[in-house]
Design an enzyme around this catalytic site. Structure first.
Site, PDB file in Angstrom:
ATOM      1  N   ARG A 169       0.897  -1.038  -0.393  1.00  0.00           N
ATOM      2  CA  ARG A 169      -0.101   0.000   0.089  1.00  0.00           C
ATOM      3  C   ARG A 169       0.974   1.462  -0.355  1.00  0.00           C
ATOM      4  O   ARG A 169       0.718   2.496  -0.413  1.00  0.00           O
ATOM      5  CB  ARG A 169      -0.991   0.168   0.863  1.00  0.00           C
ATOM      6  CG  ARG A 169      -2.054   1.386   1.289  1.00  0.00           C
ATOM      7  CD  ARG A 169      -3.438   1.128   2.197  1.00  0.00           C
ATOM      8  NE  ARG A 169      -3.026   0.431   3.464  1.00  0.00           N
ATOM      9  CZ  ARG A 169      -2.133   0.940   4.422  1.00  0.00           C
ATOM     10  NH1 ARG A 169      -1.398   1.544   4.610  1.00  0.00           N
ATOM     11  NH2 ARG A 169      -2.350   0.060   5.360  1.00  0.00           N
ATOM     12  N   TYR A 199     -13.394  16.835 -17.142  1.00  0.00           N
ATOM     13  CA  TYR A 199     -13.920  15.425 -17.451  1.00  0.00           C
ATOM     14  C   TYR A 199     -14.991  14.872 -16.541  1.00  0.00           C
ATOM     15  O   TYR A 199     -15.070  15.911 -15.007  1.00  0.00           O
ATOM     16  CB  TYR A 199     -12.606  14.271 -17.092  1.00  0.00           C
ATOM     17  CG  TYR A 199     -13.372  13.111 -16.706  1.00  0.00           C
ATOM     18  CD1 TYR A 199     -13.569  12.385 -17.304  1.00  0.00           C
ATOM     19  CD2 TYR A 199     -12.989  12.553 -15.510  1.00  0.00           C
ATOM     20  CE1 TYR A 199     -13.764  10.888 -17.934  1.00  0.00           C
ATOM     21  CE2 TYR A 199     -13.758  10.885 -15.382  1.00  0.00           C
ATOM     22  CZ  TYR A 199     -13.761  10.149 -16.987  1.00  0.00           C
ATOM     23  OH  TYR A 199     -14.624   9.074 -16.632  1.00  0.00           O
ATOM     24  N   ASP A 236      -4.113  18.307 -16.057  1.00  0.00           N
ATOM     25  CA  ASP A 236      -4.907  17.174 -16.308  1.00  0.00           C
ATOM     26  C   ASP A 236      -4.587  17.187 -17.919  1.00  0.00           C
ATOM     27  O   ASP A 236      -5.066  18.204 -18.799  1.00  0.00           O
ATOM     28  CB  ASP A 236      -6.658  17.385 -15.781  1.00  0.00           C
ATOM     29  CG  ASP A 236      -7.428  15.654 -16.567  1.00  0.00           C
ATOM     30  OD1 ASP A 236      -6.497  14.647 -17.644  1.00  0.00           O
ATOM     31  OD2 ASP A 236      -7.946  14.902 -15.819  1.00  0.00           O
ATOM     32  N   LYS A 251      -5.801   6.045 -20.351  1.00  0.00           N
ATOM     33  CA  LYS A 251      -6.083   6.641 -21.531  1.00  0.00           C
ATOM     34  C   LYS A 251      -4.904   5.659 -22.789  1.00  0.00           C
ATOM     35  O   LYS A 251      -4.875   4.765 -22.469  1.00  0.00           O
ATOM     36  CB  LYS A 251      -6.935   7.692 -21.403  1.00  0.00           C
ATOM     37  CG  LYS A 251      -7.942   7.899 -20.808  1.00  0.00           C
ATOM     38  CD  LYS A 251      -9.060   7.263 -20.796  1.00  0.00           C
ATOM     39  CE  LYS A 251     -10.529   7.399 -19.684  1.00  0.00           C
ATOM     40  NZ  LYS A 251     -10.480   8.551 -19.244  1.00  0.00           N
TER      41      LYS A 251
HETATM   42  C1  LIG Z   1     -11.082   9.355 -17.438  1.00  0.00           C
HETATM   43  C2  LIG Z   1     -10.345  10.520 -17.244  1.00  0.00           C
HETATM   44  C3  LIG Z   1     -10.429  10.694 -15.892  1.00  0.00           C
HETATM   45  C4  LIG Z   1     -10.776  10.087 -14.711  1.00  0.00           C
HETATM   46  O1  LIG Z   1      -9.544   8.789 -14.881  1.00  0.00           O
HETATM   47  P1  LIG Z   1      -9.943   7.758 -14.028  1.00  0.00           P
HETATM   48  O2  LIG Z   1      -9.037   6.419 -14.711  1.00  0.00           O
HETATM   49  O3  LIG Z   1     -11.540   6.820 -15.232  1.00  0.00           O
HETATM   50  O4  LIG Z   1     -10.139   7.503 -12.324  1.00  0.00           O
HETATM   51  C5  LIG Z   1      -9.617  11.425 -15.398  1.00  0.00           C
HETATM   52  N1  LIG Z   1      -9.503  13.047 -16.779  1.00  0.00           N
HETATM   53  C6  LIG Z   1      -9.247  12.854 -18.077  1.00  0.00           C
HETATM   54  C7  LIG Z   1      -9.174  13.439 -18.961  1.00  0.00           C
HETATM   55  C8  LIG Z   1      -9.864  11.616 -18.639  1.00  0.00           C
HETATM   56  O5  LIG Z   1     -10.242  11.608 -19.498  1.00  0.00           O
END
Ligand SMILES: *Cc1c(COP(=O)(O)O)cnc(C)c1O
Length: 418
Positions: free
Chosen positions: A57, A113, A185, A210
Site C-alpha cells: 500500500r 472530465y 490534467d 487512457k
Molecule cells: C478518464 C479520465 C479521468 C478519470 O480517470 P479514471 O482512470 O477513469 O479514473 C480524468 N481525466 C480525464 C481527462 C479522463 O479522460
C-alpha cells in the site's frame, strides 16, 4: 530496485527512447522485462531500518518501475501512481485542500472530465471545500476567481469533450503571482505531446487508463511534479487513504508506456485525416480538433503542443442533432461505442449520456456540450477503413432522419457510468 539504481535517461534522450527504457533496472542477468512483484509484503532483515519496500500500500517494485519512467518522461521526480485517475485526483485534492474550518477553495476549469466535476461538486463540497468553475480559456477569469482561500487551480487542456485549449503558460503566470499551485490534467496529450511543467504548471495529472496504458486493459492514475515537499505529502495521503496502483496494473501500464510515443504520433496523424474528412462531409455540422486549420485556437495549439501533433481525440456534431446521433451510433460496425478514449482501437462516446451523464443538463449546455455531440478517439486502424465505417453510419443517420432538426431530448438513464 530503487529509483536511484536505475539509469536516468531524461536529460539526454528523446521521449521515444525515454519511454522505452526509463525505469528498467539493468545489469548482468537482469531480465529485459521485469517480473511482476505480485506480493503484498517484503522481507526485512531487522527492525528499525529504513527499507524501500515493506508493504504494497506504500510502495512496490512494479509500481516504482512505472513511477520512475513516468517521472523521467517529464524530467520530474518519480510519479505517484494510483489505482485510477480519479483516485489520483482525490489524493491531489486531499494533499492540498483542508476544507472544514479552513474553508479552502479550489478553482476548476469548467471544461474538464465529468468525473472531476462530480468529485468537486458532489463530494468535496460536502467536506466544506468550496469551488468556482471558470472558463479557463479566459486567463482574466481565472485570476478573478482566485481568493485568499484558494489552494489549487485545476484545469484540463485539451478539455473534455470539446477540445478547448487553455493557455497553460498564461494561467501559470497568474497562479505564480497569486502563490497558488496549478494542476493540469494532461490525459489527452500525455507528456509526449505536451509538458505542463515546462509551461510553468506545478502538477501534471493523468488518467493512465487512457493513452498511457493504451490497450484498454488497466485502470490507473498518476501525479507528476518537481516539488519534493508536495510529492512527499501526496505519498503520505496515498498511504493513508489506500489508493495506490496495483503491481499487475502497474506492469501493464509500464508495458503500454513503452510504445506511447509511437502510438500517439500515429493516432494524431490518423485523427487529422479523419477530422478533415468529417469537416468535408455535408452531414456534419461542426468538428472540433486542434489540428484543423479552422480550429479557433490554432495558434495556441501550435505553440503548446509538441511537434504539431494534437492527439487522437476529435468531437463533432451531426446536422441532424440528437436523432441523427442516435442512428449514427447504432449503425457503427468497426468503431466501438464505449466510454473510453486512448485505446488502440477507434472508440466512440456520447458525452451527454456517458462521460458527462452526471453533470446536470443545464450545466452541460452552459459548457457547450450539446446532446448531439459525439466524441471519437481515433485508433491505429487504417484510416480509409475508419472513414468507411463513419461514412456508412452517417449515411444511415441522414437517410433515417432526413429533414428532421435535432430537437429530441436524450434520455439520460441512471446506470453505472464512469
Ligand atoms: C478518464 C479520465 C479521468 C478519470 O480517470 P479514471 O482512470 O477513469 O479514473 C480524468 N481525466 C480525464 C481527462 C479522463 O479522460
Amino acid at each position: 530496485m530503487s529509483s536511484d539504481q536505475t539509469t536516468r535517461y531524461a536529460t539526454s534522450f528523446s521521449a521515444s527512447t525515454v519511454a522505452l527504457h526509463a525505469g528498467r533496472p539493468r545489469g548482468q542477468g537482469q531480465a529485459l522485462v521485469s517480473g511482476i512483484a505480485q506480493s503484498t509484503t517484503f522481507h526485512q532483515e531487522q527492525v528499525g531500518e529504513k527499507v524501500d519496500y515493506a508493504y504494497s500500500r506504500v510502495s512496490n517494485p512494479s509500481v516504482t518501475e512505472l513511477e520512475v519512467a513516468l517521472g523521467e518522461l517529464e524530467e520530474a521526480l518519480p510519479a505517484v501512481t494510483f489505482s485510477t485517475g480519479l483516485a489520483a485526483e482525490t489524493a491531489l485534492f486531499f494533499a492540498l485542500l483542508e476544507g472544514g474550518g479552513a474553508g479552502d477553495h479550489v478553482v476548476v476549469g469548467q471544461a474538464v472530465y465529468g468525473g472531476t466535476i462530480r468529485l468537486v461538486q458532489q463530494v468535496l463540497s460536502k467536506l466544506g471545500i468550496t469551488h468556482t468553475f471558470v472558463d479557463s480559456t479566459d486567463t482574466l477569469e481565472v485570476a478573478r476567481a482566485i481568493t485568499k482561500n484558494t489552494k489549487l487551480v485545476f484545469i484540463e487542456s485539451p478539455a473534455n469533450p470539446l477540445l478547448v485549449l487553455t493557455d497553460i503558460a498564461a494561467v501559470a503566470k497568474v497562479c505564480k503571482a497569486a502563490g497558488v499551485p496549478l494542476a493540469v490534467d494532461n490525459t489527452f496529450l500525455t507528456p509526449v505531446l505536451q509538458r505542463p511543467l515546462d509551461l510553468g504548471a506545478d502538477i501534471s495529472v493523468y488518467s493512465t487508463t487512457k493513452h498511457i496504458e493504451g490497450h484498454s486493459s488497466a485502470l490507473g492514475g498518476a501525479i507528476v511534479s518537481r516539488d519534493e515537499k508536495f510529492i512527499e505529502r501526496l505519498k503520505f495521503i496515498r498511504k493513508s487513504t489506500g489508493g495506490i496502483q496495483t503491481p499487475f496494473n502497474a506492469w501493464l501500464t509500464a508495458k503500454g508506456l513503452r510504445t506511447l510515443p509511437l502510438r500517439l504520433k500515429h493516432q494524431s496523424n490518423n485523427a487529422l485525416v479523419v477530422a478533415r474528412w468529417l469537416k468535408s462531409h455535408e452531414g456534419v455540422a461542426t468538428v472540433n480538433y486542434p489540428g484543423l486549420e479552422s480550429f479557433p485556437q490554432r495558434e495556441l495549439a501550435r505553440k503548446q503542443h509538441i511537434g504539431n501533433y494534437h492527439g487522437g481525440v476529435i468531437s463533432f456534431e451531426l446536422r441532424g442533432g440528437v436523432p441523427a446521433a442516435k442512428v449514427f451510433l447504432r449503425s457503427l460496425q468497426l468503431c466501438s461505442l464505449v466510454e473510453h478514449i486512448g485505446g488502440i482501437e477507434t472508440l466512440i462516446t456520447h458525452p451527454a449520456t456517458m462521460t458527462h451523464g452526471d453533470v446536470p443538463k443545464a450545466q452541460r449546455e452552459a459548457f457547450g456540450i450539446s446532446d448531439g455531440l459525439v466524441r471519437i478517439s481515433v485508433g491505429i486502424e487504417d484510416t480509409s477503413e475508419i472513414i468507411g465505417d463513419l461514412e456508412r453510419a452517417i449515411d444511415a443517420a441522414i437517410a433515417e432522419t432526413d429533414g428532421v432538426e435535432g430537437v429530441e431530448e436524450v434520455e439520460v438513464v441512471a446506470v453505472a457510468r464512469g
